[in-house]
Design an enzyme around this catalytic site. Structure first.
Site, PDB file in Angstrom:
ATOM      1  N   ASP A  84      73.155  37.351 -40.089  1.00  0.00           N
ATOM      2  CA  ASP A  84      73.199  36.916 -41.488  1.00  0.00           C
ATOM      3  C   ASP A  84      74.564  37.129 -42.123  1.00  0.00           C
ATOM      4  O   ASP A  84      75.412  37.865 -41.608  1.00  0.00           O
ATOM      5  CB  ASP A  84      72.115  37.620 -42.303  1.00  0.00           C
ATOM      6  N   GLU A 141      70.886  42.105 -42.262  1.00  0.00           N
ATOM      7  CA  GLU A 141      71.684  43.334 -42.323  1.00  0.00           C
ATOM      8  C   GLU A 141      72.345  43.504 -43.679  1.00  0.00           C
ATOM      9  O   GLU A 141      72.620  44.625 -44.107  1.00  0.00           O
ATOM     10  CB  GLU A 141      72.748  43.308 -41.217  1.00  0.00           C
TER      11      GLU A 141
END
Length: 359
Positions: A75, A129
């Site tokens: 991400d 994350e």
């Protein structure tokens, strides 16, 4: 890119990074990139693949005595007019290029190409994350499938200027509360101003001398800083409460309990409430796999100032380091970029270490 995106892992690692950057994958929107990575991994005969949500685990099962984890998150933070990727003068620009699709590209290319590494490898590509820990794919995996994380050593491919940053600091935020008594500001002597009382808290912070412990030959530098202050009732009322929010970055030789005890003692007799905490991670440089990796990279190791997911491995008893392309100070910035040389160096070093080729 469309939802049917395919990745060409036969391309060089820089072009693979560019492909990954051009797949939008803001936190909670990682399905497209996870699908593309999964398709590549499942087409690779030497890998056993497991998917949990948008987190992927691919393992070699060659029966080696030693297993390592190499992990990276898929991400990014939200877009900021920094897509699509562009390659200029030996630098790849674009959202996620540094944090951390350069590292993901290195890991993905090696996962596909290294059918017979000299140590078994668990490749992990995880989601979420960049947001709250409750959503973090690696965190979820440690709870649902801790056996998939078991290893002798772990490498998190966070940007570290293509050099090794070992362990990480722990972090704790606390609210330090001072109290007083409300009164009309025209008759201040009839009350007690809680904001004024907070001056003592701020003075303690200003005078604090941080610890600089040496762990495995690395010097960690702790931090203790006010990051927010709030208080007040009205423009003509003495406040009866003031809250100073303090962030403590503590060296990995201290546990979260140690850090909390230190803060409660440091701010006594004020009320202290812990609002957020995460453990640090010891460097663990003495284990054989870590020592071999450090030698491969060239022997230079720095401490990690900040918190990363290496702490999740440390909690499981797995020594871990940060090693990835890109300057970490560029993470989340609009001008985020990564030097081509960093990406290529990380691929070269990891390939050599995993194949026993020597630097």
């Amino acid at each position: 890119m469309s939802a049917a995106t395919t990745l060409d892992t036969t391309a060089d690692v820089v072009q693979l990074t560019r492909q990954l950057v051009d797949i939008r994958s803001v936190s909670h929107q990682e399905q497209e990139i996870a699908d593309a990575v999964e398709a590549v991994l499942r087409a690779t005969d030497h890998l056993a693949v497991t998917r949990r949500g948008n987190t992927l685990v691919a393992r070699t099962e060659s029966g080696h005595a030693e297993r390592v984890v190499i992990a990276g998150h898929l991400d990014t933070v939200p877009e900021n007019a920094n897509l699509p990727a562009r390659l200029e003068g030996g630098v790849l620009h674009g959202l996620g290029s540094c944090d951390m699709k350069g590292g993901v590209a290195v890991a993905l290319k090696l996962a596909v190409e290294l059918a017979a590494p000299v140590r078994d490898v668990t490749w992990i590509f995880y989601d979420a994350e960049e947001v709250e820990a409750v959503h973090n794919g690696l965190n979820k995996l440690s709870q649902s499938d801790p056996d998939l994380l078991q290893a002798d050593f772990a490498i998190l491919m966070e940007p570290s200027n293509a050099s090794v940053e070992a362990g990480c600091q722990g972090t704790m935020r606390v609210e330090v509360r001072t109290t007083g008594e409300r009164a009309h500001s025209a008759r201040a002597w009839m009350g007690s101003n809680a904001i004024h009382s907070a001056a003592d808290v701020l003075a303690r912070l200003e005078q604090h001398q941080p610890r600089t412990p040496v762990i495995d030959g690395l010097t960690y530098h702790e931090g203790l800083n006010a990051v927010f202050i709030s208080g007040g009732v009205a423009g003509n009322v003495l406040p009866d409460e003031c809250v100073v929010t303090v962030n403590h970055r503590f060296a990995p030789d201290r546990t979260e309990a140690d850090a909390e005890e230190f803060l409660r003692t440091f701010f006594a007799p004020y009320d202290v409430r812990v609002v957020d905490t995460a453990p640090g991670a010891l460097p663990g440089l003495r284990v054989p796999a870590a020592a071999a990796f450090i030698e491969e990279v060239g022997g230079a190791v720095a401490p990690k100032f900040g918190w990363t997911d290496v702490a999740r491995f440390s909690t499981l008893g797995i020594p871990a380091v940060n090693y990835g392309p890109g300057d970490p100070t560029l993470a989340h910035k609009q001008e985020e970029h990564v030097p081509v040389e960093h990406i290529e160096r990380c691929e070269r070093v990891l390939r050599s270490w995993l194949t026993g080729g020597g630097a």
